[in-house]
Design an enzyme around this catalytic site. Structure first.
Site, short mmCIF file in Angstrom:
data_model
loop_
_atom_site.label_atom_id
_atom_site.label_comp_id
_atom_site.label_asym_id
_atom_site.label_seq_id
_atom_site.Cartn_x
_atom_site.Cartn_y
_atom_site.Cartn_z
N CYS A 240 0.84 -1.21 0.00
CA CYS A 240 0.00 0.00 0.00
C CYS A 240 0.86 1.25 0.00
O CYS A 240 1.04 1.91 1.02
CB CYS A 240 -0.96 0.03 1.19
SG CYS A 240 -2.14 1.39 1.09
N CYS A 434 -5.31 2.37 -5.48
CA CYS A 434 -4.98 2.95 -4.19
C CYS A 434 -6.06 3.98 -3.84
O CYS A 434 -6.05 5.08 -4.39
CB CYS A 434 -3.61 3.62 -4.22
SG CYS A 434 -3.20 4.48 -2.68
#
Length: 490
Positions: A240, A434
């Site tokens: 991430c 994202c």
């Protein structure tokens, strides 16, 4: 999540999508969520997703190393597709399917730990064997894996989905922590961090502690103290990649909420030479940083934390022109280094990250530590009966749950092809998503692939912060993971 919470969120999303001229069903279809009936029809249809019918009679002993999102999703889809599956998962952590994308929301006081804490046993597909153990030795030439317990397992096909390690020990001052995981024993992290203002969203329990530290930081600012928040992004690939920025955005949002922002200086330090790997999103983030008075320094890698003096030390690095090379007819590039000290009241550490040594340094690993696979087929570059998926796979720009959602379908299709004696033909296109939280109530949905260009699923400007994406992030992605991916359907 209670039924009325999800239904309310879906109604809000319907209203937002209506403004854009598309229905919820059309929107989720565009986003590739069409098989997640849970999301399409509301919470009353949680069990209504249609299971894939068995389509292959291929046989073989499949061993999956890792029982997190990638491993369980892959096992579930194999169970849905093979008529007679023989699947074993090796996973030491009973909480391995805990919802990691929720860590940032926990750290900012939006979720609590109970929102993301799941038991792996509740999601193991029927008929799959789960061994609470750890793989410590790989012998791909003989198709064997040795477990920490001493047991040796044979396999015909191996799927490596073991995730990655948080290498806190690479930072001076954090050596005692050593290696850690997102889910698991956090005692060393919590002991070393203590009440120092040092935090990290990358472990579930330290994310819980981070909310406490953030509130103390905000109180100081609210009481009139001039405070400094420092946020780091390391010199390795990380899961991430947007998380270090999300933490800073959320801190900014909470400070504004407390009417204390004027007393806080927030600075982002990244090893990279850019704020984001896709120019369009990098440009949007820069504008957001400027608008929020958030500072940034690129080419800075965190190397040490001085707890006593409350100073973060960075290796500032840059290139200068060196001597002229007559043979190449060009000037050499010389990398320069300078230690930079940054005082802090609140420090978010994004630790360097790597594959577990027992895998990265094994015969199935590589010089860089990750498991080397063809980035499109996810098949090992040397051993054709081995595949890798998720954070541990040497695939560019793809260490997110959104990437896994695309990868596990490709992997299963290709694994079954190999089991049937065929060449793998399914291809992962590098899709990564994202949901970049930019404020409480706003998200920029950054979607892209190997082209390093935006690849939006919705007919909306992808560089804009939107409330609708906040609703999706906070309310919908978690049940989609639970009832979609972990069942092999979404």
């Amino acid at each position: 999540m209670a039924k009325n919470e999800l239904d309310e969120a879906l109604d809000l999303i319907d209203a937002e999508l209506k403004k854009a001229g598309i229905s919820r069903r059309e929107a989720f279809k565009l986003a590739g969520l069409g098989t997640a009936a849970y999301l399409m029809g509301g919470s009353q249809n949680a069990e209504a997703a249609t299971e894939a019918k068995a389509s292959s009679n291929a046989k073989g002993k499949i061993l999956i190393i890792g029982g997190g999102l990638a491993g369980i999703s892959t096992a579930a889809r194999l169970v849905n597709t093979l008529s007679n599956p023989d699947i074993t998962i090796v996973e030491p952590n009973p909480k391995s399917v805990t919802y990691q994308p929720g860590n940032t929301l926990v750290a900012a006081g939006i979720y609590d730990k109970a929102h993301i804490d799941y038991d792996t046993k509740d999601f193991v597909p029927k008929g799959v064997t789960l061994l609470k153990d750890k793989a410590v030795e790989f012998n791909p030439e003989s198709n064997k894996v040795v477990l920490e317990s001493g047991k040796t397992l044979d396999y015909d096909y191996l799927v490596v989905a073991a995730g990655l390690v948080l290498n806190f020990g690479a930072i001076k001052g954090l050596e005692e922590i050593g290696n850690a995981y997102t889910v698991g024993d956090s005692s060393k992290i919590l002991k070393i961090f203590g009440d120092s203002g040092v935090t990290s969203v990358y472990n579930v329990d330290s994310a819980v502690a981070m909310w406490d530290q953030m509130q103390k930081f905000i109180k100081k600012a609210k009481d009139g103290q001039k405070v400094k928040g420092v946020f780091t992004d390391p010199n390795t690939a990380i899961k991430c990649g947007g998380a270090p920025k999300k933490v800073m955005y959320l801190t900014n949002s909470r400070l504004n909420e407390a009417k204390a922002r004027a007393n806080a200086e927030l600075t982002f330090y990244a090893d990279s030479g850019k704020l984001f790997g896709v120019k369009e999103y990098a440009d949007a983030i820069e504008k957001q940083f400027v608008a929020r008075d958030m500072k940034w320094n690129l080419g800075h890698n965190l190397t040490a934390v001085d707890f006593e003096k409350k100073i973060a030390i960075f290796d500032k690095h840059w290139e200068e022109q060196g001597e002229f090379d007559k043979d190449l007819n060009e000037y050499a590039k010389v990398t320069k280094h300078l230690d930079v000290e940054a005082p802090f009241d609140f420090l978010h550490v994004t630790p360097p990250q790597k594959a577990p040594d027992e895998i990265g340094k094994s015969p199935i690993g590589s010089a860089k530590g990750w498991v080397p696979v063809d980035k499109e087929t996810l098949q090992h570059v040397k051993y054709k009966n081995i595949f890798a998926i998720g954070d541990i796979a040497a695939v560019p720009m793809a260490k997110t749950g959104g990437s896994v959602r695309k990868q596990y379908k490709v992997l299963v299709e290709n694994l079954i092809s190999v089991m049937e004696g065929k060449e793998p033909t399914a291809k992962y296109a590098g899709y990564t998503v994202c949901p970049l939280i930019t404020d409480i109530g706003k998200v920029m949905l950054a979607e892209f692939d190997w082209s390093a260009k935006p690849t939006p699923s919705f007919p909306l400007d992808p560089t804009q912060e939107r409330y609708i994406w906040w609703l999706m992030k906070v309310y919908l992605l978690k049940p989609m993971t639970q009832y979609g991916m972990l069942s092999g359907k979404a």
